[in-house]
Design a protein around this motif. Structure first.
Motif, PDB file in Angstrom:
ATOM      1  N   ARG A  41       0.738  -1.133  -0.095  1.00 37.40           N
ATOM      2  CA  ARG A  41      -0.029   0.104  -0.044  1.00 37.40           C
ATOM      3  C   ARG A  41       1.000   1.148  -0.047  1.00 37.40           C
ATOM      4  NH1 ARG A  41      -4.977   1.466   3.954  1.00 37.40           N
ATOM      5  NH2 ARG A  41      -5.568   3.300   3.004  1.00 37.40           N
ATOM      6  N   GLU A  45       0.692   4.167  -2.955  1.00 29.56           N
ATOM      7  CA  GLU A  45       0.683   5.708  -2.506  1.00 29.56           C
ATOM      8  C   GLU A  45       1.663   6.470  -2.421  1.00 29.56           C
ATOM      9  OE1 GLU A  45      -3.456   4.750   0.368  1.00 29.56           O
ATOM     10  OE2 GLU A  45      -1.413   5.263   1.378  1.00 29.56           O
ATOM     11  N   TYR A  51      -4.122   6.956  -4.285  1.00 31.55           N
ATOM     12  CA  TYR A  51      -4.568   6.892  -3.255  1.00 31.55           C
ATOM     13  C   TYR A  51      -5.945   5.796  -3.470  1.00 31.55           C
ATOM     14  CZ  TYR A  51      -1.401  10.403  -2.124  1.00 31.55           C
ATOM     15  OH  TYR A  51      -0.126  11.082  -2.109  1.00 31.55           O
ATOM     16  N   LEU A  52      -5.830   4.986  -2.467  1.00 30.97           N
ATOM     17  CA  LEU A  52      -6.712   3.646  -2.633  1.00 30.97           C
ATOM     18  C   LEU A  52      -7.994   3.966  -1.792  1.00 30.97           C
ATOM     19  CD1 LEU A  52      -3.841   1.255  -2.037  1.00 30.97           C
ATOM     20  CD2 LEU A  52      -5.011   1.678  -4.160  1.00 30.97           C
ATOM     21  N   ASN A  53      -9.043   3.311  -2.232  1.00 23.09           N
ATOM     22  CA  ASN A  53     -10.277   3.483  -1.745  1.00 23.09           C
ATOM     23  C   ASN A  53     -10.391   2.471  -0.584  1.00 23.09           C
ATOM     24  OD1 ASN A  53     -13.146   2.652  -0.867  1.00 23.09           O
ATOM     25  ND2 ASN A  53     -13.814   2.972  -3.000  1.00 23.09           N
ATOM     26  N   VAL A  57      -9.769  -1.807  -0.323  1.00 21.54           N
ATOM     27  CA  VAL A  57      -8.198  -1.579  -0.479  1.00 21.54           C
ATOM     28  C   VAL A  57      -7.605  -2.958  -0.682  1.00 21.54           C
ATOM     29  CG1 VAL A  57      -7.808  -1.736   2.012  1.00 21.54           C
ATOM     30  CG2 VAL A  57      -6.374  -0.255   0.497  1.00 21.54           C
ATOM     31  N   GLU A  60      -8.133  -3.872  -4.246  1.00 22.60           N
ATOM     32  CA  GLU A  60      -7.475  -2.839  -5.045  1.00 22.60           C
ATOM     33  C   GLU A  60      -6.018  -3.091  -5.267  1.00 22.60           C
ATOM     34  OE1 GLU A  60      -8.413   1.508  -5.126  1.00 22.60           O
ATOM     35  OE2 GLU A  60     -10.121   0.888  -3.596  1.00 22.60           O
ATOM     36  N   ILE A  61      -5.134  -3.336  -4.166  1.00 23.17           N
ATOM     37  CA  ILE A  61      -3.968  -3.472  -4.239  1.00 23.17           C
ATOM     38  C   ILE A  61      -3.379  -4.776  -5.177  1.00 23.17           C
ATOM     39  CG2 ILE A  61      -2.074  -4.269  -2.655  1.00 23.17           C
ATOM     40  CD1 ILE A  61      -3.018  -2.365  -0.625  1.00 23.17           C
ATOM     41  N   PHE A  64      -4.070  -3.484  -8.802  1.00 25.51           N
ATOM     42  CA  PHE A  64      -3.115  -2.794  -9.207  1.00 25.51           C
ATOM     43  C   PHE A  64      -1.729  -3.523  -9.630  1.00 25.51           C
ATOM     44  CE2 PHE A  64       0.967  -0.402  -8.428  1.00 25.51           C
ATOM     45  CZ  PHE A  64       0.487   0.684  -8.834  1.00 25.51           C
TER      46      PHE A  64
END
Length: 120
Positions: A41, A45, A51-53, A57, A60-61, A64
């Motif tokens: 993370r 960032e 910047y992640l929700n 998260v 999302e990571i 990504f």
């Protein structure tokens, strides 16, 4: 960006994993995951400016690192594997033992080394 630096969870994970009791090993699995989660993370960032929700998260990571640029690193697959193990440690019924910790540690170190290469 969150100011908490969870990378130090690795010290907790290693300490817990020295005790050959399933409850400790399950707890260590979670700390391994959260240590590398926070490292990943922070990379996204700090190094990428994304910047992640907060709601999704973890997903999302993992998503990504599926990007073509990162695909060859295997970070996404290793991180997803650790996340699944962490979920099983908290909610699953299969047996956790020292062999599994060795596998978790290997995945953790793989992700850590790949992120370090990306930062260089």
């Amino acid at each position: 960006m969150n100011s908490f630096d969870g990378k130090d969870f690795i010290y907790v994970a290693k300490s817990l994993s020295k005790i050959n009791k399933e409850s400790y090993i399950r707890s260590a699995a979670g700390r391994y995951y959260y240590s590398i989660f926070w490292i990943a993370r922070k990379y996204i960032e700090s190094e990428c400016g994304i910047y992640l929700n907060k709601n999704n998260v973890h997903s999302e990571i993992i998503e990504f690192f599926k990007d073509d640029f990162f695909k060859k690193t295997g970070i996404s697959e290793s991180l997803n594997r650790l996340r699944i193990i962490r979920n099983h440690a908290d909610y699953g019924s299969y047996h956790f033992n020292k062999d599994l910790i060795e596998s978790i540690n290997k995945n953790y170190n793989h992700i850590l080394n790949e992120i370090k290469k990306l930062i260089k």
